[in-house]
Design a protein around this motif. Structure first.
Motif, PDB file in Angstrom:
ATOM      1  N   UNK A  58       0.795  -1.355  -0.259  1.00  0.00           N
ATOM      2  CA  UNK A  58       0.201   0.236  -0.104  1.00  0.00           C
ATOM      3  C   UNK A  58       0.827   1.182   0.059  1.00  0.00           C
ATOM      4  N   UNK A  59       1.980   1.278   1.059  1.00  0.00           N
ATOM      5  CA  UNK A  59       2.748   2.381   1.054  1.00  0.00           C
ATOM      6  C   UNK A  59       3.396   2.600  -0.460  1.00  0.00           C
ATOM      7  N   UNK A  60       3.775   1.703  -1.120  1.00  0.00           N
ATOM      8  CA  UNK A  60       4.826   1.917  -2.528  1.00  0.00           C
ATOM      9  C   UNK A  60       3.694   2.180  -3.299  1.00  0.00           C
ATOM     10  N   UNK A  61       2.486   1.921  -3.317  1.00  0.00           N
ATOM     11  CA  UNK A  61       1.507   2.245  -4.482  1.00  0.00           C
ATOM     12  C   UNK A  61       1.071   3.611  -4.168  1.00  0.00           C
ATOM     13  N   UNK A  62       0.504   4.184  -3.025  1.00  0.00           N
ATOM     14  CA  UNK A  62       0.563   5.463  -2.571  1.00  0.00           C
ATOM     15  C   UNK A  62       1.854   6.421  -3.162  1.00  0.00           C
ATOM     16  N   UNK A  63       3.022   6.103  -2.836  1.00  0.00           N
ATOM     17  CA  UNK A  63       4.283   6.745  -3.315  1.00  0.00           C
ATOM     18  C   UNK A  63       4.341   6.909  -4.719  1.00  0.00           C
ATOM     19  N   UNK A  64       3.978   5.678  -5.500  1.00  0.00           N
ATOM     20  CA  UNK A  64       4.070   5.724  -6.807  1.00  0.00           C
ATOM     21  C   UNK A  64       3.177   6.650  -7.407  1.00  0.00           C
ATOM     22  N   UNK A  65       2.019   6.854  -6.804  1.00  0.00           N
ATOM     23  CA  UNK A  65       0.926   7.915  -7.451  1.00  0.00           C
ATOM     24  C   UNK A  65       1.513   9.297  -7.264  1.00  0.00           C
ATOM     25  N   UNK A  66       2.121   9.595  -6.146  1.00  0.00           N
ATOM     26  CA  UNK A  66       2.695  10.769  -5.909  1.00  0.00           C
ATOM     27  C   UNK A  66       3.871  11.124  -6.724  1.00  0.00           C
ATOM     28  N   UNK A  67       4.561  10.190  -6.891  1.00  0.00           N
ATOM     29  CA  UNK A  67       5.853  10.417  -7.954  1.00  0.00           C
ATOM     30  C   UNK A  67       5.401  10.487  -9.340  1.00  0.00           C
ATOM     31  N   UNK A  68       4.424   9.841  -9.822  1.00  0.00           N
ATOM     32  CA  UNK A  68       3.896   9.843 -11.235  1.00  0.00           C
ATOM     33  C   UNK A  68       3.132  11.317 -11.131  1.00  0.00           C
ATOM     34  N   UNK A  69       2.556  11.935 -10.228  1.00  0.00           N
ATOM     35  CA  UNK A  69       1.763  13.069 -10.428  1.00  0.00           C
ATOM     36  C   UNK A  69       2.680  14.280 -10.751  1.00  0.00           C
ATOM     37  N   UNK A  70       4.026  14.090 -10.345  1.00  0.00           N
ATOM     38  CA  UNK A  70       5.008  15.230 -10.857  1.00  0.00           C
ATOM     39  C   UNK A  70       5.193  15.165 -12.302  1.00  0.00           C
ATOM     40  N   UNK A  71       5.194  14.084 -13.001  1.00  0.00           N
ATOM     41  CA  UNK A  71       5.966  13.999 -14.343  1.00  0.00           C
ATOM     42  C   UNK A  71       5.190  15.062 -15.330  1.00  0.00           C
ATOM     43  N   UNK A  72       3.881  15.141 -15.630  1.00  0.00           N
ATOM     44  CA  UNK A  72       3.439  16.020 -16.235  1.00  0.00           C
ATOM     45  C   UNK A  72       3.561  17.496 -16.117  1.00  0.00           C
ATOM     46  N   UNK A  73       3.844  17.921 -14.888  1.00  0.00           N
ATOM     47  CA  UNK A  73       3.836  19.352 -14.556  1.00  0.00           C
ATOM     48  C   UNK A  73       5.495  19.701 -14.994  1.00  0.00           C
TER      49      UNK A  73
END
Length: 165
Positions: A58-73
């Motif tokens: 769960x923690x790694x899934x949440x962290x993955x989402x947070x990391x991916x959210x930076x890519x487009x910006x």
């Protein structure tokens, strides 16, 4: 009607060629490392095992989402100032400084430790880019980097504390 000779310069025009080149180059490396860290985080998310499976998964899934959210910006910021950004997985591979982990089996504690170090490295690289963007008075990029540094340090802290027993 648009001209075929249109330049990539945005309407902003706030930065000279040197600033655009240096800032967009730094952002491209950050973007490559962000993608590398995202894939590694998801890799470990998919392959974690052991007594802490549910918590780590769960923690790694949440962290993955947070990391991916930076890519487009990250990519769009380079484009907004008139630069270019990464174009392919090969381009990412040429620019990334965060190392991949292709091992078939990785001990969960080693996964967490490796991700902690990678997040710390990414935060340090963001701080260097922050200095660069500050020097060019690129307040918008500087501001978003401050938020991402906080998030990245937060991920590193969670990973570090996860290994404390």
């Amino acid at each position: 009607m648009m001209s075929a000779t249109r330049t990539s310069r945005p309407v902003l025009g706030a930065f000279d060629d040197k600033a655009v080149s240096e800032i967009s180059s730094a952002l491209a490396v950050l973007l490559a490392d962000t993608f590398a860290l995202y894939i590694k985080t998801k890799n470990f998310h998919w392959h974690v095992r052991g007594g802490h499976f549910r918590d780590y998964h769960r923690m790694l899934d949440e962290q993955g989402e947070q990391i991916f959210a930076m890519t487009d910006a990250l990519a769009e910021r380079a484009r907004k100032i008139g630069g270019t950004t990464i174009r392919s997985i090969g381009h990412i591979a040429r620019l990334q400084t965060i190392r991949d982990n292709d091992l078939e089996l990785v001990d969960p504690a080693a996964m967490i430790s490796e991700l902690c170090e990678d997040n710390k490295k990414l935060a340090a690289d963001m701080r260097r880019t922050h200095e660069l963007t500050s020097g060019f008075n690129d307040f918008a990029t500087t501001s978003v980097l401050e938020n991402w540094i906080e998030e990245t340090e937060g991920r590193a802290w969670f990973l570090y504390e996860t290994t404390a027993d």
